[in-house]
Write an enzyme that holds these catalytic residues in place. Structure first.
Site, PDB file in Angstrom:
ATOM      1  N   SER A  72       9.308   0.591   9.000  1.00 49.56           N
ATOM      2  CA  SER A  72      10.123   0.025  10.056  1.00 49.56           C
ATOM      3  C   SER A  72      10.516  -1.410   9.715  1.00 49.56           C
ATOM      4  O   SER A  72       9.658  -2.285   9.649  1.00 49.56           O
ATOM      5  CB  SER A  72       9.324   0.038  11.371  1.00 49.56           C
ATOM      6  OG  SER A  72       9.912  -0.865  12.268  1.00 49.56           O
ATOM      7  N   LYS A  97      -2.910 -14.115 -15.147  1.00 44.58           N
ATOM      8  CA  LYS A  97      -4.098 -14.627 -14.459  1.00 44.58           C
ATOM      9  C   LYS A  97      -5.341 -14.318 -15.292  1.00 44.58           C
ATOM     10  O   LYS A  97      -5.643 -13.151 -15.544  1.00 44.58           O
ATOM     11  CB  LYS A  97      -4.193 -13.973 -13.063  1.00 44.58           C
ATOM     12  CG  LYS A  97      -5.456 -14.334 -12.318  1.00 44.58           C
ATOM     13  CD  LYS A  97      -5.531 -13.672 -10.950  1.00 44.58           C
ATOM     14  CE  LYS A  97      -6.906 -13.871 -10.345  1.00 44.58           C
ATOM     15  NZ  LYS A  97      -7.092 -13.154  -9.078  1.00 44.58           N
ATOM     16  N   LEU A 126      -4.353  -2.135   4.233  1.00 43.68           N
ATOM     17  CA  LEU A 126      -4.917  -2.870   5.372  1.00 43.68           C
ATOM     18  C   LEU A 126      -5.317  -1.925   6.500  1.00 43.68           C
ATOM     19  O   LEU A 126      -6.187  -2.263   7.308  1.00 43.68           O
ATOM     20  CB  LEU A 126      -3.906  -3.907   5.869  1.00 43.68           C
ATOM     21  CG  LEU A 126      -3.525  -4.979   4.833  1.00 43.68           C
ATOM     22  CD1 LEU A 126      -2.413  -5.885   5.368  1.00 43.68           C
ATOM     23  CD2 LEU A 126      -4.728  -5.810   4.420  1.00 43.68           C
ATOM     24  N   ALA A 141       0.826  -1.210   0.000  1.00 44.23           N
ATOM     25  CA  ALA A 141       0.000   0.000   0.000  1.00 44.23           C
ATOM     26  C   ALA A 141       0.861   1.261   0.000  1.00 44.23           C
ATOM     27  O   ALA A 141       0.604   2.202  -0.765  1.00 44.23           O
ATOM     28  CB  ALA A 141      -0.935  -0.005   1.210  1.00 44.23           C
TER      29      ALA A 141
HETATM   30  P1  FAD Z   1       1.698  -4.132   5.409  1.00 45.96           P
HETATM   31  O1  FAD Z   1       2.274  -4.966   4.335  1.00 45.96           O
HETATM   32  O2  FAD Z   1       1.424  -4.783   6.716  1.00 45.96           O
HETATM   33  O3  FAD Z   1       2.697  -2.924   5.626  1.00 45.96           O
HETATM   34  C1  FAD Z   1       2.646  -2.120   6.777  1.00 45.96           C
HETATM   35  C2  FAD Z   1       3.827  -1.172   6.799  1.00 45.96           C
HETATM   36  O4  FAD Z   1       3.675  -0.298   7.883  1.00 45.96           O
HETATM   37  C3  FAD Z   1       5.178  -1.852   6.952  1.00 45.96           C
HETATM   38  O5  FAD Z   1       6.118  -1.255   6.094  1.00 45.96           O
HETATM   39  C4  FAD Z   1       5.549  -1.553   8.391  1.00 45.96           C
HETATM   40  O6  FAD Z   1       6.936  -1.476   8.570  1.00 45.96           O
HETATM   41  C5  FAD Z   1       4.890  -0.203   8.573  1.00 45.96           C
HETATM   42  N1  FAD Z   1       4.639   0.120   9.966  1.00 45.96           N
HETATM   43  C6  FAD Z   1       3.673  -0.372  10.781  1.00 45.96           C
HETATM   44  N2  FAD Z   1       3.794   0.157  12.022  1.00 45.96           N
HETATM   45  C7  FAD Z   1       4.835   1.014  11.974  1.00 45.96           C
HETATM   46  C8  FAD Z   1       5.448   1.854  12.932  1.00 45.96           C
HETATM   47  N3  FAD Z   1       5.038   1.923  14.196  1.00 45.96           N
HETATM   48  N4  FAD Z   1       6.504   2.590  12.539  1.00 45.96           N
HETATM   49  C9  FAD Z   1       6.948   2.538  11.262  1.00 45.96           C
HETATM   50  N5  FAD Z   1       6.408   1.763  10.313  1.00 45.96           N
HETATM   51  C10 FAD Z   1       5.367   1.002  10.682  1.00 45.96           C
HETATM   52  N6  FAD Z   1      -4.339  -8.881  -1.593  1.00 45.96           N
HETATM   53  C11 FAD Z   1      -4.521  -9.081  -2.913  1.00 45.96           C
HETATM   54  O7  FAD Z   1      -4.844  -8.134  -3.634  1.00 45.96           O
HETATM   55  N7  FAD Z   1      -4.339 -10.326  -3.443  1.00 45.96           N
HETATM   56  C12 FAD Z   1      -4.060 -11.405  -2.690  1.00 45.96           C
HETATM   57  O8  FAD Z   1      -3.876 -12.496  -3.231  1.00 45.96           O
HETATM   58  C13 FAD Z   1      -3.953 -11.234  -1.283  1.00 45.96           C
HETATM   59  N8  FAD Z   1      -3.712 -12.280  -0.449  1.00 45.96           N
HETATM   60  C14 FAD Z   1      -3.697 -12.074   0.909  1.00 45.96           C
HETATM   61  C15 FAD Z   1      -3.617 -13.162   1.783  1.00 45.96           C
HETATM   62  C16 FAD Z   1      -3.685 -12.960   3.169  1.00 45.96           C
HETATM   63  C17 FAD Z   1      -3.665 -14.138   4.076  1.00 45.96           C
HETATM   64  C18 FAD Z   1      -3.751 -11.652   3.679  1.00 45.96           C
HETATM   65  C19 FAD Z   1      -3.780 -11.421   5.155  1.00 45.96           C
HETATM   66  C20 FAD Z   1      -3.795 -10.574   2.819  1.00 45.96           C
HETATM   67  C21 FAD Z   1      -3.800 -10.765   1.443  1.00 45.96           C
HETATM   68  N9  FAD Z   1      -3.920  -9.698   0.565  1.00 45.96           N
HETATM   69  C22 FAD Z   1      -4.083  -9.911  -0.774  1.00 45.96           C
HETATM   70  C23 FAD Z   1      -3.884  -8.327   1.068  1.00 45.96           C
HETATM   71  C24 FAD Z   1      -2.501  -7.725   0.798  1.00 45.96           C
HETATM   72  O9  FAD Z   1      -1.504  -8.525   1.385  1.00 45.96           O
HETATM   73  C25 FAD Z   1      -2.428  -6.315   1.371  1.00 45.96           C
HETATM   74  O10 FAD Z   1      -3.519  -5.564   0.921  1.00 45.96           O
HETATM   75  C26 FAD Z   1      -1.180  -5.612   0.899  1.00 45.96           C
HETATM   76  O11 FAD Z   1      -0.052  -6.359   1.155  1.00 45.96           O
HETATM   77  C27 FAD Z   1      -1.062  -4.247   1.544  1.00 45.96           C
HETATM   78  O12 FAD Z   1      -0.618  -4.318   2.855  1.00 45.96           O
HETATM   79  P2  FAD Z   1      -0.231  -2.960   3.567  1.00 45.96           P
HETATM   80  O13 FAD Z   1       0.834  -2.299   2.775  1.00 45.96           O
HETATM   81  O14 FAD Z   1      -1.483  -2.208   3.820  1.00 45.96           O
HETATM   82  O15 FAD Z   1       0.313  -3.431   4.982  1.00 45.96           O
END
Ligand code: FAD
Length: 507
Positions: free
Chosen positions: A44, A83, A339, A17
């Protein structure tokens, strides 16, 4: 206020994200000229990213194209594959198999959807082949064929779309390189505190463990399930949808690449959830999504391993989640993407889509420092509609099944569903029509794939299709089916296409 423009954006989080938000913003501000707006991304390494999310939907191609990312280069760099849709196994009942492909069931006939005509013919012709025979992506998937669709007039050769499977870590790395080349800065550090402006409660700065203070005008919360800013500082309530989507855990494990390389994701229903299989060039991604009330974590891991079709390359990794969304994803000067804004289980690969659409809407309704409340209101309205529409689509998989062989399925059979979904099901059941509540969400052929695939046949259908002569219609269907079969026979195997055009250096 002399210059009300946003001068500094702080992105909290460097997962898919965070970098999917950083890349298009960096592109825009790089085009606007040096120093138009500073973009800082904080991540982090101690916390890391979720490390899953490998299957996508077709609009990812438009996102990449807007950035100017070359399709072939991007697939190579991310160990990607193509896909055409998702094969569902054991969902309607044990032994059931159907395909949700990216495309319709042939071109419209006399302005009416082709599947309406199929319903009409089915009542008149004994032994009519399955509706899936008129879905080009389904026929391609059954035969493991892939080539990108041709342009030009609608035909069997272009009646489909495609998305990608990719390694999520490599994708984020591509976008990081892209964003940083256009001026985005990356800061490594752990955020331990959020400083609010005393007068209006907007976020003024975040503070890092080592004492650094990072201020900004606009904060994009991409901190994952932690939802540091939107949930923590802004206190936007979380709407919990666990009663509708009870799966709350996953075990994920990579396994060896399998031949042939299939051009689709596979989803197999299990007693307490379902298992995904995502083919990449260097490995296969696998996971078991389950409800921990109905199976222990150890059993869930064993089920996953027993369901692999190649050797596991690691031990299963466990993840926990709660399905639902933030009531408001944009509050004051904080916008949540990824997320942090909510989560729907990955059954239809919708999370990355929600990220893309969230970023797109932020750019569409981009604020200045006055943060006019109607911008946030419109962003929140559109995101709510999209989340709810995807929720309904996913709940449909669980609700419209005859499975009663395990507690999860009995729970789903009995659970109340949202009015919007009840209306959708009854509209199709009684009259063979589909309501599209969110124009940005799944289109009619996707809903029809699910209804048909899970075994629902409507009591009636569009009366206008009966004006067409049945023999002429049958001939049209026979010819179209032949055209699809012939076209697909001429296409390369997916694995060959990948090896020839987009082979990753180490694959
Ligand atoms: P994250 O990857 O969790 O990143 C969070 C970031 O925030 C990290 O860089 C972390 O270091 C940072 N952070 C958090 N707290 C702090 C702090 N206190 N200080 C500094 N930095 C911090 N999506 C799809 O579209 N297709 C799929 O096939 C799919 N499969 C999935 C399967 C599972 C089981 C799950 C749970 C999810 C799946 N998803 C899928 C969803 C997808 O993984 C997420 O939407 C995507 O990876 C985005 O995650 P994110 O970047 O929001 O969060």
């Amino acid at each position: 206020m002399s210059d009300p423009s946003i001068r500094k954006i702080v992105i909290v989080g460097g997962g898919t994200a965070g970098w999917m938000a950083a890349a298009p913003l960096a592109q825009r501000f790089a085009q606007a000229g040096q120093g138009a707006c500073e973009i800082v991304l904080i991540e982090s390494p101690d916390i890391g990213t979720i490390g899953v999310g490998e299957a996508t939907l077709p609009p990812i191609r438009a996102y990449n194209q807007t950035l100017g990312l070359d399709g072939a280069e991007f697939v190579k760099r991310t160990q990607g594959s193509f896909k055409l849709g998702i094969e569902f196994r054991d969902w309607g009942h044990v032994g059931n198999r159907f395909f949700h492909g990216f495309g319709d069931f042939g071109p419209a006939i006399d302005t009416r959807a082709p599947w309406q005509h199929w319903l009409s013919l089915q009542r008149q012709v004994d032994g009519l082949p399955s509706y899936e025979d008129w879905s080009t992506p389904t026929v391609m998937a059954r035969r493991n064929r892939f080539t990108p669709p041709e342009g030009g007039a609608p035909s069997a050769a272009n009646a489909y779309s495609f998305a990608y499977h990719f390694d999520a870590g490599l994708y984020a790395a591509c976008l990081r390189e892209y964003a940083m080349a256009r001026g985005a800065q990356r800061i490594e550090g752990l955020i331990v505190n959020v400083e609010l402006r005393p007068d209006d409660g907007f976020v003024a700065a975040v503070k890092l463990e080592d004492g650094r203070r990072i201020d900004g005008d606009l904060f994009i919360d991409c901190s994952g399930f932690r939802a540091l800013l939107i949930g923590g500082a802004m206190q936007s309530p979380f709407e919990d949808w666990s009663a509708l989507l009870p799966c709350n855990s996953a075990q994920a494990v990579p396994s060896e690449r399998v031949e042939p390389l299939t051009p689709y994701t596979m989803s197999t229903a299990k007693a307490a959830g379902w298992q995904w299989r995502i083919p990449l060039q260097h490995r296969t991604g696998n996971g078991h999504v389950y409800c921990s009330h109905f199976i222990s974590d150890d059993e869930a891991a064993s089920t996953l391993l027993a369901g692999l079709d190649s050797k596991a390359l690691d031990a299963p990794r466990q993840l926990r989640f709660t399905t639902g969304r933030r009531k408001q994803g944009w509050v004051k000067n904080v916008v949540a993407i990824g997320l942090a804004s909510g989560f729907l289980e990955p059954l239809e690969s919708t999370s990355i889509q929600l990220i893309m659409d969230g970023v797109g809407r932020l750019i569409q309704f981009f604020p200045d420092q006055q943060f006019k409340p109607h911008l946030a209101a419109e962003f929140n309205r559109r995101m709510a509609l999209q989340y709810e529409s995807i929720r309904d689509f996913i709940v449909l998989h669980y609700k419209l099944t005859d499975r009663r062989d395990a507690e999860l399925w009995r729970y789903c059979a009995a659970m109340p569903i949202p009015d919007t979904l009840a209306h959708q099901i009854e509209l199709f059941r009684s009259a063979g029509r589909v309501a599209i509540l969110d124009p940005d969400g799944f289109a009619e052929p996707s809903w029809v794939s699910l209804f048909f695939g899970l075994g629902l046949r409507p009591e009636s259908y569009d009366p206008f299709v009966d004006h067409i002569d049945a023999q002429a219609l049958l001939q049209h269907f026979v010819r179209l089916r032949q055209a699809i079969t012939q076209t697909v026979s001429g296409m390369p195997e997916h694995g060959d296409y990948v090896a020839r055009h987009v082979k990753a250096p180490s694959a």
